[in-house]
Motif scaffolding. Structure first.
Motif, mmCIF file in Angstrom:
data_model
loop_
_atom_site.group_PDB
_atom_site.id
_atom_site.type_symbol
_atom_site.label_atom_id
_atom_site.label_comp_id
_atom_site.label_asym_id
_atom_site.label_seq_id
_atom_site.Cartn_x
_atom_site.Cartn_y
_atom_site.Cartn_z
ATOM 1 N N ASN A 175 0.838 -1.194 0.000
ATOM 2 C CA ASN A 175 0.000 0.000 0.000
ATOM 3 C C ASN A 175 0.879 1.252 0.000
ATOM 4 O O ASN A 175 1.609 1.496 0.967
ATOM 5 C CB ASN A 175 -0.895 -0.015 1.241
ATOM 6 N N GLU A 177 0.299 4.191 0.671
ATOM 7 C CA GLU A 177 -0.018 5.137 1.735
ATOM 8 C C GLU A 177 0.784 4.900 3.006
ATOM 9 O O GLU A 177 0.829 5.762 3.882
ATOM 10 C CB GLU A 177 -1.514 5.077 2.043
ATOM 11 N N HIS A 203 2.810 11.585 -4.347
ATOM 12 C CA HIS A 203 1.515 11.957 -3.767
ATOM 13 C C HIS A 203 0.353 11.433 -4.615
ATOM 14 O O HIS A 203 -0.702 11.069 -4.080
ATOM 15 C CB HIS A 203 1.420 13.480 -3.641
ATOM 16 N N GLY A 206 -0.533 8.195 -3.395
ATOM 17 C CA GLY A 206 -0.889 8.094 -1.989
ATOM 18 C C GLY A 206 0.285 8.058 -1.039
ATOM 19 O O GLY A 206 0.100 7.984 0.183
ATOM 20 N N LYS A 208 3.867 9.415 0.903
ATOM 21 C CA LYS A 208 4.138 10.631 1.683
ATOM 22 C C LYS A 208 5.610 11.000 1.629
ATOM 23 O O LYS A 208 6.449 10.208 1.211
ATOM 24 C CB LYS A 208 3.675 10.424 3.132
#
Length: 306
Positions: A175, A177, A203, A206, A208
């Protein structure tokens, strides 16, 4: 332009390999002196001697990359404010090199890697190895977690590296994120356009970004407005003695307040005493990182925590 390294071959010369190594060192010295130069090898030259030592590390690093002789450790990042709403498990990944059975810290091999442009290979190894680890341990990929991966300035300047990261984030079962890439403030300012483009691409998927070692640059607050990072890591230079140094405490407070106004969360580095932790919590800093709650641990220990 061309840079040339020259070494005398005579009856005192050693092996073919030694001669080629000396010529290689002389050529790198010509590059460091400004390129477009000729440098003649001199065994009495102290600079060449140091360069020769660094190049020995280059061979060791390349060998370690080929033999998969690196390993990852993790350092915990603890939530300080509204802990029930924060990421429950946040770790920064740190790379180590294995040489002759010994685990080496970054300070022993990173300078040579940076000097001779090997950081992109190391960064790629870290991403490949960690994503593979997460795919083998899917329970670490589904919880409320976050993992930070450091990216060097050399990697950020390579378009092929950006494509490599983007491809891994899109095609992996990990994932995006839960992945946070870290770049230092100096790297961000020096490569502002490339960094901004990279952040926007990550981004989109997802992922950071964190700005590391914040507070040591020349134009910190001005650039902070324009860099779309999610986290700001307050440099440990200001954190480690903020309970005794009012100027450093004021710096930490200022960075924390401005970061929050800009919608970014803060992480204080180099937290090694409870007094520092208490003051950071009182100031409203979001996270703390340091040896107060333990030194870096082997990556495999994450499975036991899960």
């Amino acid at each position: 332009s061309i840079s040339i390294g020259v070494v005398l071959v005579d009856e005192y010369s050693l092996s073919r390999e030694a001669v080629m190594s000396q010529a290689d060192v002389a050529m790198y010295s010509a590059k460091e002196d400004g390129r477009g130069r000729v440098h003649v090898y001199d065994a009495q030259d102290k600079k060449l001697s140091r360069l020769h030592d660094d190049m020995d590390w280059v061979h060791r690093i390349n060998k370690a990359l080929a033999a998969d002789e690196f390993c990852l450790v993790t350092e915990r990042i603890l939530p300080l404010v509204d802990e029930s709403n924060r990421t429950t498990l946040y770790n920064e990944l740190l790379v180590r090199m294995i040489y002759n059975g010994e685990v080496l810290s970054p300070g022993q091999f990173m300078p040579a890697a940076e000097r001779f442009g090997l950081m992109p290979q190391i960064d790629r190894w870290v991403i490949k190895s960690f994503f593979s680890f997460l795919q083998r341990n899917p329970e670490l990929n589904t919880r409320n977690v976050m993992y930070s991966i450091n990216i060097s300035g050399q990697s950020l300047c390579q378009e092929s590296f950006l494509e490599f990261v983007y491809r891994y984030l899109r095609r992996s079962t990990v994932n995006p994120e839960i992945i946070c890439f870290e770049i230092t403030e100096t790297v961000a300012i020096t490569n502002f356009a490339a960094v901004t483009r990279f952040i926007h691409q990550v981004h989109e998927l997802g992922g950071k970004f964190a700005l590391d070692d914040f507070g040591t640059g020349m134009s910190s607050f001005g650039y902070l407005q324009e860099l779309p990072v999610d986290f700001v890591k307050i440099d440990g230079l200001f954190v480690h003695d903020m309970d005794k140094n009012p100027v450093h405490k004021a710096m930490v407070r200022s960075i924390n307040d401005i970061s929050h106004v800009l919608g970014k969360r803060t992480i204080a580095e180099f937290v090694e005493r409870q007094e520092i932790m208490d003051q950071l919590r009182a100031l409203g800093v979001d996270y703390a990182q340091g040896h107060l709650h333990g030194k870096p641990q082997d990556l495999k220990d994450l499975v036991q925590i899960a």
